[in-house]
Write a protein that holds these residues in place. Structure first.
Motif, short mmCIF file in Angstrom:
data_model
loop_
_atom_site.label_atom_id
_atom_site.label_comp_id
_atom_site.label_asym_id
_atom_site.label_seq_id
_atom_site.Cartn_x
_atom_site.Cartn_y
_atom_site.Cartn_z
N TYR A 86 -13.79 44.88 -60.47
CA TYR A 86 -14.39 43.56 -60.23
C TYR A 86 -15.35 43.70 -59.05
O TYR A 86 -14.92 44.06 -57.96
N PRO A 87 -16.66 43.47 -59.27
CA PRO A 87 -17.60 43.68 -58.16
C PRO A 87 -17.39 42.67 -57.04
O PRO A 87 -16.99 41.52 -57.30
N ILE A 88 -17.68 43.09 -55.82
CA ILE A 88 -17.42 42.20 -54.68
C ILE A 88 -18.33 40.97 -54.72
O ILE A 88 -17.98 39.91 -54.23
N PRO A 133 -9.92 39.39 -59.42
CA PRO A 133 -10.83 39.85 -58.36
C PRO A 133 -10.37 41.08 -57.58
O PRO A 133 -11.20 41.78 -57.04
N LEU A 134 -9.08 41.37 -57.52
CA LEU A 134 -8.69 42.54 -56.71
C LEU A 134 -8.64 43.83 -57.52
O LEU A 134 -8.34 44.88 -56.99
N ARG A 135 -8.96 43.74 -58.80
CA ARG A 135 -9.09 44.98 -59.57
C ARG A 135 -10.32 45.73 -59.08
O ARG A 135 -11.31 45.11 -58.70
N LYS A 136 -10.23 47.04 -59.11
CA LYS A 136 -11.33 47.84 -58.55
C LYS A 136 -12.62 47.66 -59.33
O LYS A 136 -13.71 47.87 -58.80
N MET A 154 -4.63 37.95 -59.22
CA MET A 154 -5.47 38.95 -58.56
C MET A 154 -5.59 40.23 -59.36
O MET A 154 -6.60 40.92 -59.29
N TYR A 155 -4.52 40.61 -60.08
CA TYR A 155 -4.52 41.90 -60.78
C TYR A 155 -4.30 41.77 -62.29
O TYR A 155 -4.40 42.75 -63.02
#
Lengths: 403, 152
Positions: free
Chosen positions: B139-141, B134-137, B110-111
């Motif tokens: 990474y777009p939703i 994906p949980l890095r800021k 995730m990070y």
């Protein structure tokens, strides 16, 4: 186009040429959840197992960072969908503590009552599914009947059978409908009559005991090592229960016991759940007796919508309503880890807020995920057929495990 | 015990209380000795959770967060280890707690945190071939993935 396998198992070939690799799941009729187990078998015995989850991952934590607080509530329903109310209350509890909101006495008791009611439904589901996979169809149907009565009853209260979204930050969506408590007592009596039959069908049933006694045995040290909580940890004999250890909601005012097992096998996990359900019923009755009157939501302009009458007559109320709908709830900057005793174990929400209307980070410590991390230890050394019984007794819920 | 308390104090930088949980902030190199001491001497026998928080504007971008519980003393502890983006690595706790295996795999995917010493950091919730964390800021939703087509 050739598709690569989504998982890479460390078990690609067996060291012993006589052993075989068997892939079970992720879509298997006897695993009530999407999970994949790659097992190395020596004859019928599981030598090692590689457990994969993630097939139900839908980015709960990423979505939460992009939604205002009250819009996250429906997402929490879908964590452990057998006991959505417990997830609802744990999430709301974390947000409320960060906001410094004290919920009303009636709300406190109602949340406790509903937590236990949903725990009952969750345990019933777990036992029903486990015994059904072992061939006990009668017990399954009895238990499913109880569960269906509970779901219909909760449907009357919340408008949904599974995904309730009944909580609001600072309270509940609405008060109890008329006659709801009367029907609750009827269902509890029905439960008692039916659960007696389950005890009669299973407790001393030779087939059931052969399939569960001394299967999937775990010591206390092992359970702690692998991060197990809830009924699974208690089945090893450790009376570790958040309702006693860090009393929340109305639990400090209730009288209840924490049932524990003797040796942490499948039978103990079954029996701990059965006993816990009786405790839940007793707690529900205590809550019904003591249920205070009054409002179910706090009167706090930061979180609760003003009444429609005020919105139409007072400017401040209109602005308040508008701001709450458009901007959402502003939670002060800070962080909190709040855990509730969910039916499966410690369900924790780690919330980091930067003072805006959305969480900066929301992490879920889900019990099922930890349980899956250590499940291979309960499978290794036992028969292939025991995988189903052991897996059932873990009560893995895909929504909660994979988030 | 008194000596141990002194050693303990040397292993973390700051401590505070947060809603009934003691929060310790420490450096990556002190993590293993501190947790070993906490487990062996202070009874913290349950590692509940490992996760991380991403602060893209900070010099030390990631904060790896651990939650520990002592079943004997009913105490909770949160450990925070800030790590830089250039070298987001902390030592693994899999030698002490089995529950760290899955939790570290999740935090890794995730990070992108490296848990040095953990040889099994395969994806757990994601799949082989997932691009990015994906949980890095950043990474777009609605980020698209190379092997899964975006559904319109």
């Amino acid at each position: 186009m050739e598709q690569a396998s989504p998982v890479r198992s460390y078990l690609e070939q067996t060291a012993n040429p006589n052993n075989v690799l068997v892939n079970i799941g992720p879509s298997h009729p006897a695993t009530h959840g999407t999970i994949q187990i790659i097992a190395e078998l020596e004859g019928e015995t599981v030598r090692s197992a590689d457990v994969h989850c993630g097939y139900l991952h839908r980015g709960f934590e990423k979505s939460a960072e992009h939604h205002p607080y009250h819009k996250i509530i429906p997402y929490t329903d879908r964590l452990n969908y057998c006991s959505s109310l417990n997830n609802n209350f744990a999430f709301a509890g974390a947000v409320e503590r960060l906001l410094g909101i004290e919920i009303t006495p009636r709300c406190k008791y109602l949340r406790t009552l509903l937590s236990e009611y949903n725990r009952l439904a969750d345990h019933v589901t777990c036992i029903a599914a486990t015994v059904m996979e072992m061939g006990a169809m009668t017990a399954f149907l009895y238990l499913m009947t109880i569960r269906d009565y509970i779901f219909e009853h909760l449907n009357h209260l919340t408008g949904a059978r599974l995904t309730y979204s009944y909580v609001r930050i600072g309270g509940l969506a609405r008060d109890l409908p008329e006659e709801w408590l009367k029907r609750l007592e009827e269902i509890l009596l029905f439960y008692e009559r039916y659960i007696e039959r389950i005890h009669g069908l299973l407790d001393r049933n030779r087939i059931f005991i052969d399939r569960t006694r001394d299967v999937g045995v775990m010591t206390q040290e092992q359970a702690l090592h692998w991060g197990f909580t809830g009924p699974i940890l208690r089945s090893t004999g450790l009376a570790c229960d958040l309702r006693k250890d860090i009393p929340y909601l109305a639990y400090p005012e209730l009288d209840f016991e924490v049932p524990v097992g003797i040796k942490g096998d499948n039978y103990d996990r079954y029996y701990v759940r059965m006993r816990e359900m009786d405790e839940s019923v007793s707690m529900i009755r205590q809550c019904m007796l003591r249920l205070p009157s009054g409002p179910v939501s706090v009167n706090d302009p930061r979180v609760t919508l003003p009444s429609k009458e005020q919105v139409y007559t007072r400017t401040e109320a209109l602005i308040n309503h508008f701001k709450l709908i458009i901007d959402g709830i502003q939670v002060p900057a800070g962080e909190i880890y709040l855990a509730h005793e969910a039916p499966n174990g410690e369900l924790g929400f780690y919330l980091v807020s930067d003072g805006s209307e959305r969480p900066y980070k929301l992490h879920v410590r889900s019990p099922s995920f930890a349980h899956m991390g250590g499940m291979h230890t309960l499978l290794e050394g036992y028969q292939v057929a025991d995988i189903i019984a052991t897996f059932g007794s873990m009560n893995m819920i895909g929504g909660e495990c994979d988030r | 015990m008194a000596m141990n308390t002194r050693i303990l104090k040397e292993l973390y930088e700051s401590s505070e209380e947060n809603f009934g949980i003691t929060v310790l902030k420490l450096k990556g190199e002190d993590l293993l000795p501190l947790v070993t001491l906490l487990k062996d001497e202070c009874g913290f026998d349950l590692l509940l959770d490992v996760t991380a928080v991403d602060y893209p504007d900070c010099e030390l971008r990631f904060e790896v967060v651990y939650h520990l519980y002592s079943s004997r003393h009913n105490r909770r502890l949160r450990l925070k280890v800030p790590v830089p983006e250039s070298c987001p690595a902390v030592p693994t706790l899999t030698g002490l707690y089995g529950s760290a295996c899955y939790a570290e795999r999740e935090t890794h995917e995730m990070y992108g945190i490296e848990f040095s010493g953990n040889g099994d950091l395969r994806p757990i919730l994601l799949y082989e071939g997932f691009d990015g964390h994906p949980l890095r800021k950043d990474y777009p939703i609605d980020g698209e993935q190379p092997i899964v087509a975006y559904r319109k």
